[in-house]
Design a protein around this motif. Structure first.
Motif, PDB file in Angstrom:
ATOM      1  N   MET A  99       0.829  -1.201   0.000  1.00 41.69           N
ATOM      2  CA  MET A  99       0.000   0.000   0.000  1.00 41.69           C
ATOM      3  C   MET A  99       0.866   1.254   0.000  1.00 41.69           C
ATOM      4  SD  MET A  99      -2.933  -1.157   2.749  1.00 41.69           S
ATOM      5  CE  MET A  99      -3.660   0.477   2.835  1.00 41.69           C
ATOM      6  N   MET A 100       1.911   1.237   0.842  1.00 44.40           N
ATOM      7  CA  MET A 100       2.820   2.378   0.915  1.00 44.40           C
ATOM      8  C   MET A 100       3.522   2.605  -0.426  1.00 44.40           C
ATOM      9  SD  MET A 100       2.960   3.938   3.869  1.00 44.40           S
ATOM     10  CE  MET A 100       2.584   3.772   5.599  1.00 44.40           C
ATOM     11  N   LYS A 101       3.992   1.527  -1.020  1.00 43.26           N
ATOM     12  CA  LYS A 101       4.718   1.629  -2.290  1.00 43.26           C
ATOM     13  C   LYS A 101       3.825   2.165  -3.388  1.00 43.26           C
ATOM     14  CE  LYS A 101       7.522  -1.157  -5.475  1.00 43.26           C
ATOM     15  NZ  LYS A 101       8.062  -2.517  -5.761  1.00 43.26           N
ATOM     16  N   ASP A 102       2.587   1.676  -3.429  1.00 44.44           N
ATOM     17  CA  ASP A 102       1.652   2.146  -4.448  1.00 44.44           C
ATOM     18  C   ASP A 102       1.339   3.627  -4.256  1.00 44.44           C
ATOM     19  OD1 ASP A 102      -0.388   1.507  -6.632  1.00 44.44           O
ATOM     20  OD2 ASP A 102      -1.687   2.325  -5.058  1.00 44.44           O
ATOM     21  N   ALA A 103       1.142   4.016  -2.986  1.00 45.78           N
ATOM     22  CA  ALA A 103       0.847   5.426  -2.704  1.00 45.78           C
ATOM     23  C   ALA A 103       2.035   6.308  -3.068  1.00 45.78           C
ATOM     24  CB  ALA A 103       0.485   5.592  -1.230  1.00 45.78           C
ATOM     25  N   GLU A 104       3.256   5.843  -2.770  1.00 45.68           N
ATOM     26  CA  GLU A 104       4.452   6.634  -3.097  1.00 45.68           C
ATOM     27  C   GLU A 104       4.640   6.727  -4.609  1.00 45.68           C
ATOM     28  OE1 GLU A 104       8.637   6.825  -0.954  1.00 45.68           O
ATOM     29  OE2 GLU A 104       8.540   5.085  -2.295  1.00 45.68           O
ATOM     30  N   SER A 105       4.419   5.603  -5.304  1.00 44.48           N
ATOM     31  CA  SER A 105       4.590   5.588  -6.759  1.00 44.48           C
ATOM     32  C   SER A 105       3.646   6.574  -7.452  1.00 44.48           C
ATOM     33  CB  SER A 105       4.333   4.180  -7.306  1.00 44.48           C
ATOM     34  OG  SER A 105       5.256   3.246  -6.758  1.00 44.48           O
ATOM     35  N   ASN A 106       2.512   6.837  -6.813  1.00 40.17           N
ATOM     36  CA  ASN A 106       1.522   7.739  -7.398  1.00 40.17           C
ATOM     37  C   ASN A 106       1.423   9.067  -6.655  1.00 40.17           C
ATOM     38  OD1 ASN A 106       0.043   6.040  -9.603  1.00 40.17           O
ATOM     39  ND2 ASN A 106       0.260   4.659  -7.866  1.00 40.17           N
ATOM     40  N   SER A 107       2.457   9.339  -5.831  1.00 39.71           N
ATOM     41  CA  SER A 107       2.571  10.632  -5.131  1.00 39.71           C
ATOM     42  C   SER A 107       1.384  10.949  -4.246  1.00 39.71           C
ATOM     43  CB  SER A 107       2.782  11.773  -6.148  1.00 39.71           C
ATOM     44  OG  SER A 107       3.945  11.551  -6.908  1.00 39.71           O
ATOM     45  N   ARG A 108       0.794   9.925  -3.643  1.00 44.29           N
ATOM     46  CA  ARG A 108      -0.313  10.152  -2.711  1.00 44.29           C
ATOM     47  C   ARG A 108       0.274  10.348  -1.313  1.00 44.29           C
ATOM     48  NH1 ARG A 108      -2.470   5.627  -5.510  1.00 44.29           N
ATOM     49  NH2 ARG A 108      -2.470   4.366  -3.610  1.00 44.29           N
ATOM     50  N   TRP A 109       0.891  11.465  -1.117  1.00 43.37           N
ATOM     51  CA  TRP A 109       1.656  11.709   0.114  1.00 43.37           C
ATOM     52  C   TRP A 109       0.754  11.766   1.342  1.00 43.37           C
ATOM     53  CZ3 TRP A 109       5.896  10.415  -1.791  1.00 43.37           C
ATOM     54  CH2 TRP A 109       6.363  10.888  -3.013  1.00 43.37           C
ATOM     55  N   GLY A 110      -0.421  12.347   1.198  1.00 49.08           N
ATOM     56  CA  GLY A 110      -1.341  12.428   2.336  1.00 49.08           C
ATOM     57  C   GLY A 110      -1.765  11.058   2.829  1.00 49.08           C
ATOM     58  N   GLU A 111      -1.959  10.127   1.906  1.00 45.41           N
ATOM     59  CA  GLU A 111      -2.333   8.765   2.278  1.00 45.41           C
ATOM     60  C   GLU A 111      -1.219   8.104   3.085  1.00 45.41           C
ATOM     61  OE1 GLU A 111      -2.983   4.546  -0.091  1.00 45.41           O
ATOM     62  OE2 GLU A 111      -3.814   6.382  -0.992  1.00 45.41           O
ATOM     63  N   ILE A 112       0.014   8.300   2.655  1.00 42.94           N
ATOM     64  CA  ILE A 112       1.157   7.722   3.371  1.00 42.94           C
ATOM     65  C   ILE A 112       1.240   8.290   4.780  1.00 42.94           C
ATOM     66  CG2 ILE A 112       3.684   7.627   3.457  1.00 42.94           C
ATOM     67  CD1 ILE A 112       3.666   7.534   0.406  1.00 42.94           C
ATOM     68  N   ILE A 113       1.055   9.595   4.912  1.00 40.31           N
ATOM     69  CA  ILE A 113       1.162  10.229   6.232  1.00 40.31           C
ATOM     70  C   ILE A 113       0.057   9.748   7.161  1.00 40.31           C
ATOM     71  CG2 ILE A 113       0.955  12.438   7.444  1.00 40.31           C
ATOM     72  CD1 ILE A 113       2.465  13.702   5.051  1.00 40.31           C
ATOM     73  N   LYS A 114      -1.162   9.656   6.652  1.00 39.13           N
ATOM     74  CA  LYS A 114      -2.272   9.190   7.495  1.00 39.13           C
ATOM     75  C   LYS A 114      -2.064   7.749   7.939  1.00 39.13           C
ATOM     76  CE  LYS A 114      -5.895  12.227   5.648  1.00 39.13           C
ATOM     77  NZ  LYS A 114      -7.154  12.281   4.849  1.00 39.13           N
TER      78      LYS A 114
END
Length: 379
Positions: A89-104
């Motif tokens: 999940m983290m990798k997918d979020a990072e690959s797509n620049s979903r930074w807010g998702e990673i932080i939450k």
């Protein structure tokens, strides 16, 4: 190995042999009673019955040893945490620049991973958090990640110098952005790192800076929590210096502060349980080091409390540590069976942790237990 000295093990094997032999003899007698003609007499059949009974006993031995070997291997295997889905999940979020998702997601997992002793996974999540925090200029998350998720956790895995590097980076971010609670936390973690290295001079200097930062904290709750953390660090410094009385006094002070936090701010009840667990564990460590009969009794009581709280909060590392400490005390009293029971609890939890020092301690106590059992049976 402990099982070949185990009385119950041999008793069961002995019974298996005789029950098997008696069963075959009984079947022979029943058939003979009903005039069933058999090709062999009892005298000729007896050696065959004995051989079959021996085979049954040997099969029981093999089955028992295989089961115990598998259990022992499982208990000493390095922890495997089902982390693939989280990291994916983290990798997918990072690959797509979903930074807010990673932080939450990362912020929600941080304390859970720490208190359940999933340190390696916490560090991996921390690396994602660091990138996300820098990309969004979220300095509070960045400081917390460097100080806690990366710094303190890396120190907990024994890589102290790398932990110090992360913590110092986090302190700078906190100080540059007016975050006194995190700055205090950073200096406190830095003090623990230096205590771990045996450099209590630097530890005291770091703790003094933590106290200064704490005075600037506006929130009463955060100020109390920071003071509790500082008192805990004081106990580490005193213990490193061999001042056991001061170390215990500092832990009592920590316990009082966290009790005050819980009374004044009921919403912190769950977090305070996790904090209090380690206080009772550390008191057990100190009392065990003192080594007098009275201190050993106090150590056992402290570890009992720590174990109870650790099981309630699923703090697997503390469960293993408390069990190892209690087993050492019981072995000193030659209460070998009780020590075995306690270490069975540790065996059920050691595969869930990844702290090398704790796993090494578990294996060391297990070896001592095996030696004690061997000596007792030979005596």
């Amino acid at each position: 190995m402990i099982w070949y000295r185990d009385f119950k093990f041999w008793k069961g094997t002995f019974l298996a042999f005789w029950i098997s032999l008696a069963s075959m003899w009984l079947i022979y007698e029943i058939l003979d009673h009903f005039s069933v003609k058999l090709p062999w007499s009892l005298q000729r059949s007896l050696p065959f019955f004995v051989l079959l009974s021996l085979l049954v006993a040997v099969m029981r031995i093999i089955g028992e040893l295989s089961g115990r070997l598998a259990l022992a291997a499982q208990s000493q295997r390095p922890a495997h945490v089902p982390s693939d889905s989280i990291l994916a999940m983290m990798k997918d979020a990072e690959s797509n620049s979903r930074w807010g998702e990673i932080i939450k997601l990362g912020s929600a997992l941080s304390e859970v991973l720490w208190y359940t002793s999933r340190k390696k996974l916490r560090i991996e999540v921390g690396h994602f958090l660091e990138v996300a925090a820098r990309q969004t200029n979220n300095n509070e998350t960045l400081a917390r990640t460097l100080i806690e998720d990366l710094g303190n956790t890396t120190m907990g895995l024994g890589e102290v110098n790398q932990g110090i590097t992360y913590i110092k980076q986090g302190i700078k971010v906190a100080e540059d952005n007016g975050l006194p609670f995190l700055a205090s936390r950073g200096y406190r973690n830095l003090a623990n790192c230096y205590s771990f290295k045996g450099d209590t001079g630097k530890a005291r200097a770091a703790l003094a800076k933590a106290s200064v930062a704490t005075q600037s904290i506006g929130s009463q709750r955060e100020q109390l929590e920071a003071n509790g953390a500082i008192a805990y660090a004081k106990s580490k410094i005193a213990f490193t210096d061999g001042d056991y009385e001061d170390a215990l006094a500092a832990l009592d002070e920590t316990l009082k502060i966290y009790s005050d936090v819980a009374l004044q701010f009921p919403e912190t009840a769950a977090a305070n349980k996790d904090r209090i667990v380690k206080i009772h564990r550390e008191k057990g460590v100190i009392y065990l080091e003192v080594g007098t009969p009275e201190a050993l009794d106090q150590a056992y009581v402290s570890c009992q409390t720590g174990l109870q709280l650790a099981q309630a909060t699923q703090n697997y590392e503390t469960i293993v540590r408390c069990c190892c400490l209690m087993a050492q005390i019981l072995l000193g009293k030659e209460a070998i069976s009780a020590a075995e029971g306690i270490m069975n609890i540790a065996a059920n939890n050691v595969s869930k942790i990844d702290t090398p020092a704790v796993i090494d301690d578990y294996n060391r106590v297990n070896r001592r237990l095996v030696n004690a059992r061997t000596a007792a049976t030979q005596g």
